[in-house]
Design an enzyme around this catalytic site. Structure first.
Site, mmCIF file in Angstrom:
data_model
loop_
_atom_site.group_PDB
_atom_site.id
_atom_site.type_symbol
_atom_site.label_atom_id
_atom_site.label_comp_id
_atom_site.label_asym_id
_atom_site.label_seq_id
_atom_site.Cartn_x
_atom_site.Cartn_y
_atom_site.Cartn_z
ATOM 1 C CG ASP A 67 123.731 142.285 75.469
ATOM 2 O OD1 ASP A 67 122.603 141.328 76.021
ATOM 3 O OD2 ASP A 67 124.068 140.982 74.720
ATOM 4 C CG HIS A 68 119.591 144.072 73.408
ATOM 5 N ND1 HIS A 68 119.148 143.471 72.518
ATOM 6 C CD2 HIS A 68 119.984 142.478 74.096
ATOM 7 C CE1 HIS A 68 119.177 142.212 71.946
ATOM 8 N NE2 HIS A 68 119.690 142.225 72.794
ATOM 9 C CG ASP A 101 116.125 140.519 70.819
ATOM 10 O OD1 ASP A 101 116.084 140.714 69.396
ATOM 11 O OD2 ASP A 101 117.045 140.098 71.788
ATOM 12 C CD GLU A 155 119.053 136.368 75.739
ATOM 13 O OE1 GLU A 155 119.427 137.346 74.860
ATOM 14 O OE2 GLU A 155 119.732 135.725 75.479
ATOM 15 C CG ASN A 173 118.003 140.433 75.566
ATOM 16 O OD1 ASN A 173 118.145 140.120 76.576
ATOM 17 N ND2 ASN A 173 117.702 140.331 74.796
ATOM 18 C CG ASN A 214 117.681 138.282 67.577
ATOM 19 O OD1 ASN A 214 119.038 139.314 68.157
ATOM 20 N ND2 ASN A 214 117.243 137.667 68.335
ATOM 21 C CG ASP A 220 116.055 145.134 71.181
ATOM 22 O OD1 ASP A 220 115.443 143.957 71.891
ATOM 23 O OD2 ASP A 220 117.454 145.345 71.380
#
Length: 257
Positions: free
Chosen positions: A247-248, A146, A34, A7, A148, A218
């Site tokens: 951030d991933h 991802d 994303e 991501n 989530n 993930d």
DNA sequence: ATGGTTGGCATCCAA
């Protein structure tokens, strides 16, 4: 063959990190989430320069997915291919070599009880039907992205605190389990049964990465036939240490195929 | 209870 999920939280903002990582790691297939870019503005040249074929499905500002591959990408499908469902650019699937690859950016859910949370649960139901359908024709299938949802207490830094938080509620974990119960293996857990291994650390917790306050959301899932050939699955922490990181961080799985 | 940070056809929305 190595397959990765990453991501990137905007492919254009992440081009320096992404191209550096592609060059150093040289994975065969990369599933991105994303990308946050409409198709007309996708940085095709930069990805092709790194030695990859690319297929993408995006919209302005939010969401967006892409597949990068050293080998050609065949018969790409996007979304649920159902006019009743919004095209929010969360799914891209294709045949790559001997593997059918399904890359998803699952809805975040925003807040428990919100409309978006209910949409997330309905989306997982719909994805269940999609995977059920694809599994009929594809013995070697990988579902990655991802997701989530953190599946167990080992996959979040504070399970007690997270119990009522989005991405860790029982309903979400049950929805994910229903998909896994189609016969999929969480490749990471084939090799590592311990906790403290994460793929996402929130920007808005100060030094969340350095303090390892993360989530393992993930994932790379494989059918049994393919999972049996999986020789390793690792979270690559390096790119999260670089300048202007996502951030991933990427997760990479290797297969003897 | 709330905040904190990052990204984007933005000056708020989403994560």
């Amino acid at each position: 063959m190595t397959l990765a999920t990453f991501n990137v939280n905007s492919i254009r903002a992440r081009l320096p990190v992404l191209t550096k990582w592609l060059t150093e790691t040289n994975p065969d297939v990369v599933a991105l989430q994303e990308t946050k870019v409409e198709d007309a503005k996708f940085p095709i040249a930069e990805i092709e320069s790194a030695g990859y074929h690319v297929s993408f499905h995006g919209q302005p500002r939010y969401n967006g997915v892409a597949l990068l591959s050293k080998a050609p990408i065949d018969s790409t499908l996007t979304g649920f291919e159902d006019p009743e469902w919004p095209t929010d650019c969360r799914i891209i699937a294709a045949q790559i070599g001997e593997v059918y690859v399904v890359n998803t950016y699952a809805p975040n859910g925003t807040a428990v009880g919100s409309e978006k949370y209910e949409y997330k649960l309905a989306w997982f139901e719909k994805l269940h039907d999609l995977l059920y359908d694809r599994l009929k024709d594809h013995e070697n299938l990988v579902w990655l992205g991802d997701i989530n949802v953190a599946p167990t207490d080992l996959d979040v830094f504070d399970p007690k605190k997270m119990a009522a938080e989005v991405c860790f509620t029982s309903r979400e974990k049950d929805a994910l389990k229903k998909l896994v119960d189609l016969g999929l293996t969480d490749c990471f857990r084939k090799f590592e049964q311990g906790g403290g291994h994460y793929s996402y650390w929130e920007y808005f917790i100060p030094n969340s990465f350095q303090r390892n306050l993360g989530w393992r959301i993930d994932h790379i899932y494989a059918t049994k036939a393919l999972a049996d050939t999986c020789t390793g699955c690792e979270i690559d922490l390096e790119p999260r240490r670089w300048e202007r990181p996502s951030d991933h961080t990427p997760v990479v799985a290797s297969f003897d195929i």
